[in-house]
Write a protein that holds these residues in place. Structure first.
Motif, PDB file in Angstrom:
ATOM      1  N   GLN A   1       5.406  -0.890  -1.621  1.00  0.00           N
ATOM      2  CA  GLN A   1       5.226   0.610  -0.588  1.00  0.00           C
ATOM      3  C   GLN A   1       6.076   1.149  -0.422  1.00  0.00           C
ATOM      4  O   GLN A   1       6.417   2.485  -0.799  1.00  0.00           O
ATOM      5  CB  GLN A   1       4.231   0.245   0.306  1.00  0.00           C
ATOM      6  CG  GLN A   1       3.682   1.928   0.866  1.00  0.00           C
ATOM      7  CD  GLN A   1       2.622   1.260   2.038  1.00  0.00           C
ATOM      8  OE1 GLN A   1       2.479  -0.432   2.665  1.00  0.00           O
ATOM      9  NE2 GLN A   1       1.495   2.252   2.245  1.00  0.00           N
TER      10      GLN A   1
ATOM     11  N   PRO B   1       4.682  -6.984  -0.464  1.00  0.00           N
ATOM     12  CA  PRO B   1       4.095  -5.800  -1.004  1.00  0.00           C
ATOM     13  C   PRO B   1       4.429  -4.677   0.208  1.00  0.00           C
ATOM     14  O   PRO B   1       4.020  -3.562  -0.701  1.00  0.00           O
ATOM     15  CB  PRO B   1       2.227  -6.106  -0.091  1.00  0.00           C
ATOM     16  CG  PRO B   1       2.849  -7.551  -0.254  1.00  0.00           C
ATOM     17  CD  PRO B   1       4.262  -8.209   0.058  1.00  0.00           C
ATOM     18  N   ARG B   2       5.058  -4.777   0.920  1.00  0.00           N
ATOM     19  CA  ARG B   2       5.078  -3.065   1.517  1.00  0.00           C
ATOM     20  C   ARG B   2       6.370  -2.988   1.259  1.00  0.00           C
ATOM     21  O   ARG B   2       6.617  -1.533   1.581  1.00  0.00           O
ATOM     22  CB  ARG B   2       5.365  -3.387   3.156  1.00  0.00           C
ATOM     23  CG  ARG B   2       4.748  -3.919   4.369  1.00  0.00           C
ATOM     24  CD  ARG B   2       3.350  -2.978   4.442  1.00  0.00           C
ATOM     25  NE  ARG B   2       2.187  -3.113   4.730  1.00  0.00           N
ATOM     26  CZ  ARG B   2       0.789  -2.549   5.204  1.00  0.00           C
ATOM     27  NH1 ARG B   2       0.541  -0.857   4.772  1.00  0.00           N
ATOM     28  NH2 ARG B   2       0.027  -3.150   5.635  1.00  0.00           N
TER      29      ARG B   2
ATOM     30  N   GLN C   1       7.960   3.495  -3.109  1.00  0.00           N
ATOM     31  CA  GLN C   1       6.455   4.319  -3.868  1.00  0.00           C
ATOM     32  C   GLN C   1       6.902   5.619  -3.571  1.00  0.00           C
ATOM     33  O   GLN C   1       6.538   6.860  -3.948  1.00  0.00           O
ATOM     34  CB  GLN C   1       4.606   3.866  -3.945  1.00  0.00           C
ATOM     35  CG  GLN C   1       5.007   2.281  -5.363  1.00  0.00           C
ATOM     36  CD  GLN C   1       3.672   2.144  -4.809  1.00  0.00           C
ATOM     37  OE1 GLN C   1       2.708   2.414  -4.772  1.00  0.00           O
ATOM     38  NE2 GLN C   1       3.156   0.765  -6.826  1.00  0.00           N
ATOM     39  N   LEU C   2       6.527   5.276  -2.475  1.00  0.00           N
ATOM     40  CA  LEU C   2       6.200   6.268  -1.079  1.00  0.00           C
ATOM     41  C   LEU C   2       8.182   7.461  -1.304  1.00  0.00           C
ATOM     42  O   LEU C   2       8.274   8.609  -1.423  1.00  0.00           O
ATOM     43  CB  LEU C   2       6.176   5.909   0.251  1.00  0.00           C
ATOM     44  CG  LEU C   2       5.115   5.347   0.550  1.00  0.00           C
ATOM     45  CD1 LEU C   2       5.372   4.771   2.628  1.00  0.00           C
ATOM     46  CD2 LEU C   2       3.931   7.037   0.787  1.00  0.00           C
TER      47      LEU C   2
ATOM     48  N   THR D   1      -3.790  -0.592  -4.939  1.00  0.00           N
ATOM     49  CA  THR D   1      -2.872  -0.977  -6.861  1.00  0.00           C
ATOM     50  C   THR D   1      -1.359  -2.501  -5.947  1.00  0.00           C
ATOM     51  O   THR D   1      -1.490  -2.590  -7.453  1.00  0.00           O
ATOM     52  CB  THR D   1      -2.469   0.382  -6.909  1.00  0.00           C
ATOM     53  OG1 THR D   1      -1.742   0.926  -6.182  1.00  0.00           O
ATOM     54  CG2 THR D   1      -3.743   1.204  -7.413  1.00  0.00           C
ATOM     55  N   ILE D   2      -1.498  -1.952  -4.850  1.00  0.00           N
ATOM     56  CA  ILE D   2      -0.174  -2.615  -4.949  1.00  0.00           C
ATOM     57  C   ILE D   2      -0.732  -4.079  -5.305  1.00  0.00           C
ATOM     58  O   ILE D   2      -0.177  -5.227  -5.612  1.00  0.00           O
ATOM     59  CB  ILE D   2       0.759  -2.357  -3.432  1.00  0.00           C
ATOM     60  CG1 ILE D   2       1.148  -1.210  -4.065  1.00  0.00           C
ATOM     61  CG2 ILE D   2       1.961  -3.673  -3.148  1.00  0.00           C
ATOM     62  CD1 ILE D   2       2.065  -0.726  -2.852  1.00  0.00           C
ATOM     63  N   SER D   3      -1.679  -4.547  -3.959  1.00  0.00           N
ATOM     64  CA  SER D   3      -2.446  -6.072  -3.350  1.00  0.00           C
ATOM     65  C   SER D   3      -2.746  -6.780  -4.950  1.00  0.00           C
ATOM     66  O   SER D   3      -3.055  -7.576  -5.032  1.00  0.00           O
ATOM     67  CB  SER D   3      -2.719  -6.314  -2.459  1.00  0.00           C
ATOM     68  OG  SER D   3      -3.922  -4.547  -3.113  1.00  0.00           O
TER      69      SER D   3
ATOM     70  N   GLU E   1      -1.793   2.392   5.531  1.00  0.00           N
ATOM     71  CA  GLU E   1      -2.562   1.167   5.390  1.00  0.00           C
ATOM     72  C   GLU E   1      -2.121   0.789   3.598  1.00  0.00           C
ATOM     73  O   GLU E   1      -1.294   1.670   2.464  1.00  0.00           O
ATOM     74  CB  GLU E   1      -3.568   1.630   4.752  1.00  0.00           C
ATOM     75  CG  GLU E   1      -4.988   1.779   5.760  1.00  0.00           C
ATOM     76  CD  GLU E   1      -6.062   1.823   4.931  1.00  0.00           C
ATOM     77  OE1 GLU E   1      -6.533   1.593   4.623  1.00  0.00           O
ATOM     78  OE2 GLU E   1      -7.358   1.749   6.487  1.00  0.00           O
ATOM     79  N   LEU E   2      -1.983  -0.515   2.848  1.00  0.00           N
ATOM     80  CA  LEU E   2      -1.618  -0.705   2.096  1.00  0.00           C
ATOM     81  C   LEU E   2      -2.492  -0.389   0.463  1.00  0.00           C
ATOM     82  O   LEU E   2      -3.554  -0.492   0.681  1.00  0.00           O
ATOM     83  CB  LEU E   2      -1.139  -2.329   2.262  1.00  0.00           C
ATOM     84  CG  LEU E   2      -0.269  -3.087   0.301  1.00  0.00           C
ATOM     85  CD1 LEU E   2       1.090  -2.748   0.384  1.00  0.00           C
ATOM     86  CD2 LEU E   2      -0.308  -4.444   0.317  1.00  0.00           C
ATOM     87  N   PRO E   3      -1.739   0.680  -0.188  1.00  0.00           N
ATOM     88  CA  PRO E   3      -2.784   0.828  -1.586  1.00  0.00           C
ATOM     89  C   PRO E   3      -3.019  -0.234  -2.111  1.00  0.00           C
ATOM     90  O   PRO E   3      -2.469  -1.495  -2.209  1.00  0.00           O
ATOM     91  CB  PRO E   3      -1.970   1.106  -2.433  1.00  0.00           C
ATOM     92  CG  PRO E   3      -0.773   2.452  -1.143  1.00  0.00           C
ATOM     93  CD  PRO E   3      -0.857   1.046  -0.291  1.00  0.00           C
TER      94      PRO E   3
END
Length: 372
Positions: free
Chosen positions: A133, A129-130, A136-137, A316-318, A312-314
């Motif tokens: 993330q 997940p990260r 995406q960032l 939408t990803i999780s 924080e993890l969005p």
């Protein structure tokens, strides 16, 4: 109606069981499992409720006619089973490394192309997940122009782990095959898939390992470390793989950049860590820091305020990933799901194939020239 894909799993260890669960969670039917030892494969088949078990892959392919073969053995045992599966016209889901050498990996890639079968290369921690993330960032411009990446890890593995497949090149062992494949997949996923240049070196810190009977599951090997490592009755075998490596490369950025992204991947398999293993992506306007060797998290962003802040993890990803706590199993399941959907004609995100696996193995051969 969507066809229910059928799967044969080749391998009965940790990865074999994981692949079976992944494809079931992906909506496929696991119809068979094949292993080296009859008593073991029968036990695993019964425990996982797989209807067919065998030690003969050709016979299993003929009798079960699977759509997909999931290859979950160590890399040194991949070539012949994959060739058989390709000959039968099966699609292949193969655990990293693709094989024990660049030449054999390239041959497998070419055979799959000629037969027209789909392939998936399972260096699947790019689906952490990260990591998603961070990708995406960077795509959103959060760190500006990507400049460099740094991936540092130290595993402090016990030097007296019993001798097994991880100790020899021929069996697909070594930290390049079993750590670097994930790290390279992570970095290219975030920054861009095109490698412009690369060089590296390796070191063998474990010239010998004790011989112990009974080790089957890779994840349980520490339980078999001899109590008396100095016993005169203990037998030892030579190891010919790297346990530490340092790789430097340049990657062509997927995002606007004046120059290639500089990447350092450094791993010490047998040495202790002092602070956290980590991944860092630096840019012209900020930086991303992720704790954990495979990007377990949390993730921090250095922004225009010139301070680190946890992000924080969005959701939408999780929500886009399987609801599975274990990182390895979740990543396997996500990739298996992508492959099953692809075979059923659905549009999916691009996933790594034997093309990537063969390129990775050629790279590993090149790095090993400096040290082994």
């Amino acid at each position: 109606m969507t066809k229910k894909q059928t799967v044969l799993v080749f391998g009965t260890g940790f990865a074999g069981e994981g692949h079976a669960k992944a494809f079931r969670d992906a909506g496929a039917e696991v119809v068979a499992i094949v292993g080296r030892t009859l008593s073991v494969v029968e036990d695993v088949a019964q425990r996982l409720d797989i209807p067919y078990s065998s030690t003969d892959l050709k016979q299993a392919l003929e009798q079960c006619n699977p759509d997909i073969v999931a290859v979950a053995t160590p890399g040194g045992a991949h070539v012949e089973p994959i060739k058989q599966a390709i000959e039968f016209g099966c699609h292949i889901f193969c655990e990293k490394p693709l094989s024990e050498s660049g030449d054999s990996a390239t041959e497998l890639y070419q055979l799959a192309l000629e037969k027209g079968v789909k392939t998936a290369f399972v260096a699947s921690f790019r689906y952490m997940p990260r990591i998603i993330q961070a990708k995406q960032l960077i795509a959103s411009g959060a760190i500006g122009e990507p400049l460099e990446a740094e991936c540092i890890s130290h595993f402090n593995l016990d030097k007296n782990i019993p001798f097994g497949w991880s100790h020899t090149i021929e069996s697909g062992g070594g930290r390049l095959n079993n750590n670097f494949t994930h790290m390279l997949s992570i970095v290219t996923s975030v920054l861009g898939e095109t490698i412009i240049s690369l060089e590296g070196e390796v070191r063998n810190d474990m010239p010998q390992a004790p011989v112990v009977e009974g080790v089957h599951n890779f994840m349980q090997r520490r339980n078999y470390i001899p109590e008396d490592i100095n016993s005169p009755d203990l037998k030892w075998k030579d190891c010919n793989v790297e346990w530490s490596y340092t790789v430097m490369m340049q990657i062509e950025s997927d995002y606007p950049a004046k120059q290639p992204v500089s990447v350092l991947i450094k791993h010490g398999g047998l040495v202790p860590r002092f602070n956290e293993d980590h991944l860092v992506f630096h840019g012209s306007k900020g930086s991303i820091y992720i704790k954990g060797n495979y990007g377990a998290g949390p993730l921090y962003l250095w922004d225009e305020k010139k301070e680190w802040n946890e992000v924080e993890l969005p959701t939408t990803i999780s929500e886009s990933l399987p609801d599975i706590a274990d990182d390895t199993q979740r990543s396997w399941t996500h990739l298996a799901t992508q492959m099953v959907k692809d075979l059923n004609g659905e549009t999916v995100e691009p996933y790594q194939t034997f093309k990537d696996g063969s390129e990775y193995q050629v790279i590993i051969d090149k790095i090993r020239e400096n040290g082994l």
